[in-house]
Scaffold this active site. Structure first.
Site, short mmCIF file in Angstrom:
data_model
loop_
_atom_site.label_atom_id
_atom_site.label_comp_id
_atom_site.label_asym_id
_atom_site.label_seq_id
_atom_site.Cartn_x
_atom_site.Cartn_y
_atom_site.Cartn_z
N HIS A 206 0.84 -1.21 0.00
CA HIS A 206 0.00 0.00 0.00
C HIS A 206 0.87 1.25 0.00
CE1 HIS A 206 -3.64 2.37 1.08
NE2 HIS A 206 -2.75 3.15 1.66
N GLU A 207 1.81 1.31 0.92
CA GLU A 207 2.68 2.49 1.01
C GLU A 207 3.63 2.57 -0.17
OE1 GLU A 207 1.89 4.67 3.03
OE2 GLU A 207 0.59 3.49 4.35
N HIS B 33 2.02 4.58 -2.88
CA HIS B 33 2.16 6.02 -2.63
C HIS B 33 3.57 6.49 -2.98
CE1 HIS B 33 -1.71 6.40 -0.80
NE2 HIS B 33 -1.42 5.73 0.30
#
Length: 419
Positions: A18-19, A22
């Protein structure tokens, strides 16, 4: 597999990807990413690569990418400050020493008159010993503050989050949840390649040795036509019928090698939560192949996502109780139960949780990715950003709401599991 290890691996992997979404899109946009963190709380491990510090923190319940400009910069250089300057080969300021200047004897010490470290990238001040002469220095785009011996990279405005176009910021924020969907898809494709893709045809797959189906003379490949006179059009029909008849004899009409046969099976009664259901010891058939697995990954991801969205809708309308939500404690218990059944089911759980994480993060709640995307879409429509102070206040309310929700869900988990 040890439950603690399984929980940390699954949760850590979901947060990592998920990170990572980003991070990748933010860096592509030219945003300075100061830290990529897995977990919260004190650091237990860290290393720096290029501009970013990669850290693992004590509590494995989330993560973050700290982008320059999202929060006010912690270090400021104001008029009247005394700082030391170190220069690069082009005679531009490379490092600005905030304290402990005595450790840097080669530094030029000045009393700051003016500093613009975002747009003009210049610092002006009076050199010690020459207070009558005001000097101005150009600051490198890749310069650093030095505070307590630690380097902190200075972020010019063009490296900050809010300097980028709305579309670039939307991509950087949306990339996290999208990465969770991609991860789930990849896991499901892998499962399809490893064990085949479950088919919904009314055909028997593998039978459990000494199971009721095997004892009744059923065989792998048998095509079930009717059970107790009811047509079986899918494997789901078979499962539902068997579940409804624990310890009750069923008349099964099937086709085997183009020959119609009749068999009688009595499903075994087993506990499933608070109810007793029937099982007869047969699995549904599976299909193999790369294309089949690729298709399965997409359809299963979409099916699970649709189910989660439906349940969230029921939560809003009151059809689904908040008591049924699971927090970290509930997910840990779920991991414990699934870990006992093997790695395959752990991978299925990881795929489900990854989709769930992606969808929940897209909810338009301030402090979640969905809330940030909502602000960005409003900015795109209005043609100007929302007031930063108002946005911060709304985000604060969102954080408070999420903390309260987490406490309620965790307390429900504890009551359900331990009290």
């Amino acid at each position: 597999m040890n439950t603690v290890i399984a929980f940390i691996l699954i949760f850590g992997t979901l947060v990592f990807f998920h990170e990572l979404g980003h991070l990748i899109l933010a860096q592509r946009a030219g945003i300075l990413c100061r830290e990529f963190a897995i977990g919260f709380g004190p650091k237990i491990f860290s290393f720096k690569k290029n501009e970013t510090v990669y850290t693992i923190r004590l509590l494995p319940i989330g993560g973050f990418v700290r982008m320059a400009g999202e929060d006010p910069e912690m270090i400021e250089v104001k008029p009247g400050y005394t700082v030391g300057l170190l220069f690069d080969s082009e005679n531009k300021v490379e490092k600005i020493i905030i304290n402990q200047k005595e450790k840097y004897p080669d530094a030029l010490v000045i009393e700051v008159e003016q500093a613009d470290l975002e747009h003009q990238m210049r610092i002006t001040g009076y050199e010690h010993g020459n207070e009558d002469h005001l000097s101005s220095f150009s600051v490198s785009e890749t310069s650093f503050f030095i505070v307590d011996g630690e380097e902190v990279q200075i972020a010019p405005y063009n490296r900050q989050f809010h300097s980028k176009t709305v579309w670039q910021r939307i991509k950087a924020i949306a990339a996290g949840p999208i990465m969770n969907f991609i991860l789930a898809y990849v896991i499901l494709v892998m499962l399809g390649l490893m064990q085949g893709v479950p088919s919904d045809e009314p055909v028997l797959g593998k039978l459990i040795d000494n199971g009721r189906a095997a004892e009744a003379g059923l065989q792998e490949g048998d095509r079930i036509q009717t059970i107790n006179g009811e047509n079986m059009r899918s494997w789901t029909d078979i499962v539902n019928t068997v579940r409804e008849h624990p310890e009750k004899e069923l008349k099964i009409v099937l086709m085997r090698d183009n020959v119609k046969l009749t068999k009688y099976v009595t499903p075994e009664a087993v506990k499933a939560g608070d109810e007793t259901v029937g099982r007869f010891g047969a699995y549904n058939p599976v299909k193999t192949g790369v294309l089949t697995s690729i298709s399965y990954g997409a359809t299963e991801t979409a099916t699970v996502a649709q189910s989660i969205v439906t349940n969230l809708g029921k939560l809003v309308t009151g059809q689904f109780s908040i008591d049924m939500l699971a927090g970290p404690v509930g997910i840990y218990d779920m991991t414990d139960q699934v870990a006992k059944t093997g790695v395959i089911n752990l991978l299925k759980l990881a795929a489900f949780l990854s989709i769930n994480l992606g969808i929940v993060n897209l909810l338009p709640i301030p402090a979640l990715d969905g809330g940030r995307l909502l602000f960005l879409f409003i900015e795109a429509i209005r043609g100007k950003p929302i007031n930063r102070e108002k946005e911060a206040f709304v985000v604060f309310i969102g954080v408070a709401f999420l903390m309260l929700l987490m406490l309620v869900v965790t307390w429900n988990d504890i009551q359900r599991l331990f009290l």
